[in-house]
Design an enzyme around this catalytic site. Structure first.
Site, PDB file in Angstrom:
ATOM      1  CG  ASP A  78      -1.790   1.222   1.321  1.00 41.44           C
ATOM      2  OD1 ASP A  78      -2.258   1.693   0.264  1.00 41.44           O
ATOM      3  OD2 ASP A  78      -2.031   1.714   2.444  1.00 41.44           O
TER       4      ASP A  78
ATOM      5  CD  GLU B 263      -4.722   0.906  -2.449  1.00 36.72           C
ATOM      6  OE1 GLU B 263      -5.109   2.086  -2.348  1.00 36.72           O
ATOM      7  OE2 GLU B 263      -4.813   0.064  -1.532  1.00 36.72           O
TER       8      GLU B 263
ATOM      9  CG  ASP C 244      -0.936   3.040   6.261  1.00 37.31           C
ATOM     10  OD1 ASP C 244      -1.259   3.772   5.309  1.00 37.31           O
ATOM     11  OD2 ASP C 244      -0.963   3.404   7.451  1.00 37.31           O
TER      12      ASP C 244
END
Length: 163
Positions: A7, A68, A141
């Site tokens: 992430d 991501e 996260d």
């Protein structure tokens, strides 16, 4: 098979490594965050992210990386910063010759919850369930990075490790 989920972020970058076995059971190998100090130059922050991810890759030996994708940002400065972190994360994976797969937040939410507009808490709870954890992973996260790894396993039926 081990998948490293990422992430991206410049101040906080989440990571999570998920392993899937021959029976398609998933387990968390590790998860956490790489943080960089505020008010530090961008190039130093990016070097810290690169070094941290390189160390994680060396220690955990994933076979694939799920990151991501930047889907939408209201703040262009934040979007550019996240893009820098994504680029460095992709470089760290590429330097280790790891295949990289990208997923939008919508795809991640859809794969885990069946609904692309799911709330963060729903995603975190399903990460907990998929990985058989006592409580949702923290910080957010790290949970998001694990969600990216799980999405890759679910969407691509990543080849399981030998039993």
């Amino acid at each position: 098979m081990r998948v490293l989920g990422i992430d991206p972020g410049t101040g906080i970058l989440g990571f999570g490594v998920v392993e899937v076995d021959a029976k398609r059971h998933m387990r968390m190998v590790t998860a956490g965050v790489i943080t960089t100090p505020p008010h530090t130059s961008l190039e130093v922050r990016l070097a810290d992210i690169f070094d941290g991810l390189t160390e994680i890759i060396t220690e955990t030996r994933p076979q694939q990386v799920a990151i991501e994708k930047l889907f939408f940002a209201q703040n262009i400065t934040t979007a550019i910063s996240v893009s820098h972190a994504r680029g460095v994360a992709m470089l760290a994976a590429q330097k280790q010759l790891l295949p990289i797969f990208e997923y939008t937040p919508l795809q991640i939410k859809q794969s885990l919850t069946g609904y692309g507009r799911a709330e963060k808490k729903q995603v975190q709870e399903l990460v907990r369930v998929q990985l058989h954890l006592a409580k949702p992973p923290r910080p957010d996260d790290a949970a998001d990075a694990l969600a990216a790894a799980i999405t890759h396993i679910l969407m691509h039926k990543a080849a399981p490790a030998a039993a």
